[in-house]
Design an enzyme around this catalytic site. Structure first.
Site, short mmCIF file in Angstrom:
data_model
loop_
_atom_site.label_atom_id
_atom_site.label_comp_id
_atom_site.label_asym_id
_atom_site.label_seq_id
_atom_site.Cartn_x
_atom_site.Cartn_y
_atom_site.Cartn_z
N HIS A 100 0.22 9.84 -24.44
CA HIS A 100 1.24 10.40 -25.51
C HIS A 100 1.27 10.24 -26.88
O HIS A 100 2.18 10.48 -27.60
CB HIS A 100 2.81 9.59 -24.94
CG HIS A 100 3.03 10.06 -23.44
ND1 HIS A 100 3.21 11.34 -22.86
CD2 HIS A 100 3.44 9.14 -22.47
CE1 HIS A 100 3.45 11.12 -21.44
NE2 HIS A 100 3.74 10.02 -21.25
N ASP A 137 -1.82 10.65 -14.09
CA ASP A 137 -0.40 9.91 -14.50
C ASP A 137 0.77 10.94 -13.93
O ASP A 137 0.51 12.20 -14.01
CB ASP A 137 -0.46 9.76 -16.01
CG ASP A 137 0.75 8.78 -16.59
OD1 ASP A 137 0.50 7.50 -16.21
OD2 ASP A 137 1.94 9.26 -16.41
N HIS A 139 3.05 11.66 -15.74
CA HIS A 139 3.70 12.27 -16.99
C HIS A 139 2.38 13.18 -17.53
O HIS A 139 1.14 12.68 -17.54
CB HIS A 139 4.25 11.48 -18.10
CG HIS A 139 5.26 10.53 -17.18
ND1 HIS A 139 5.13 9.15 -16.84
CD2 HIS A 139 6.50 10.84 -17.14
CE1 HIS A 139 6.11 8.90 -16.28
NE2 HIS A 139 7.26 9.61 -16.43
#
Ligand code: ZN
Length: 249
Positions: A100, A137, A139
């Site tokens: 991220h 993952d 996300h």
């Protein structure tokens, strides 16, 4: 198979689930008797600058402890990638995670984009032309996608409705993708049935590891590495990482 690890990854640098005490230890317990461990150097500021803006690096630097551990995590990804280039599979047991982290901002327990820093370093050293990244993952790795959009590095994240369709999507994508120099994996384990996502079984992680190995052997002389992203249930995390590595090795 080598595991890249630094004892400072167990330090609590922040109050978030990725940094919680006992998380790295839960994985360590499952891997330390099975694999050879390699200690990485911290990533240099030049390494970070290939991916991140000066503004972003300075903003992380304000917290000296966090900065030091985050540089070691990025350095761990570089080391894992280097081992993979030499022909041996590797896993970066690193934290904080990275997917991220975009060039100029970050969120979701991430600070520097470890996998991007590693691949950008290999590109800069003229060791690879391009890469395929698989991110499993729970996300979406917005930071990784933002950095590599429009470059020779393909970012792939399946979106299956259940475990079976998720694995099938990986099989299909791997059939289509060709001509990459290295296969890199953002290995987050928060999609597990007993973690936040409630989707993948421990056996699915073993299968995914095996699919990565086979794709790398078909396309890039077996060059493959993975780095840890999410995964928050300490009771199952170690076993899931172990299963994935059994497939990947
Ligand atoms: Zn996640």
């Amino acid at each position: 198979m080598k595991v890249v690890y630094h004892s400072r990854y167990t330090e609590v640098y922040s109050y978030d689930p990725a940094a919680s005490p006992g998380r790295i230890e839960a994985i360590l317990k499952e891997l330390e008797r099975e694999y050879d461990f390699v200690e990485p150097q911290a990533a240099s500021e030049d390494d970070l600058r290939r991916v991140h803006t000066r503004y972003h690096i300075e903003s992380i630097k304000r917290d000296k402890h966090l900065y030091e551990v985050a540089c070691l995590a990025a350095g761990g990804a570089i080391e894992a990638a280097r081992i993979a280039l030499e022909g041996e599979a590797s896993f970066g047991l690193i934290r904080p995670p990275g997917h991220h982290a975009s060039p100029d901002h970050c969120w979701g327990f991430c600070y520097f984009n470890n996998i991007a820093v590693a691949l950008a370093r290999l590109q800069s050293d003229n060791l690879i032309e391009n890469a395929l990244i698989l991110d499993f993952d729970l996300h979406f790795g917005d930071g990784t996608n933002n950095f590599f959009a429009g470059s020779g590095v393909e970012y792939l994240q399946p979106s299956g409705r259940d475990g079976q369709s998720f694995v099938e999507e990986i099989i299909n994508k791997f059939r289509q993708e060709k001509g990459y120099s290295i296969l890199a994996v953002s290995a987050g384990f928060d999609r597990h049935v007993e973690d936040w996502g409630g989707q993948l079984t421990t056996d699915d992680y073993r299968t995914i590891g095996k699919l990565v190995k086979e794709a790398a052997e078909r396309n890039c002389e077996g060059r493959r590495f993975a780095v840890l992203e999410g995964g928050y249930n300490h009771h199952v995390l170690g076993n899931n990482v172990k299963a994935f590595l059994e497939g990947l090795a």
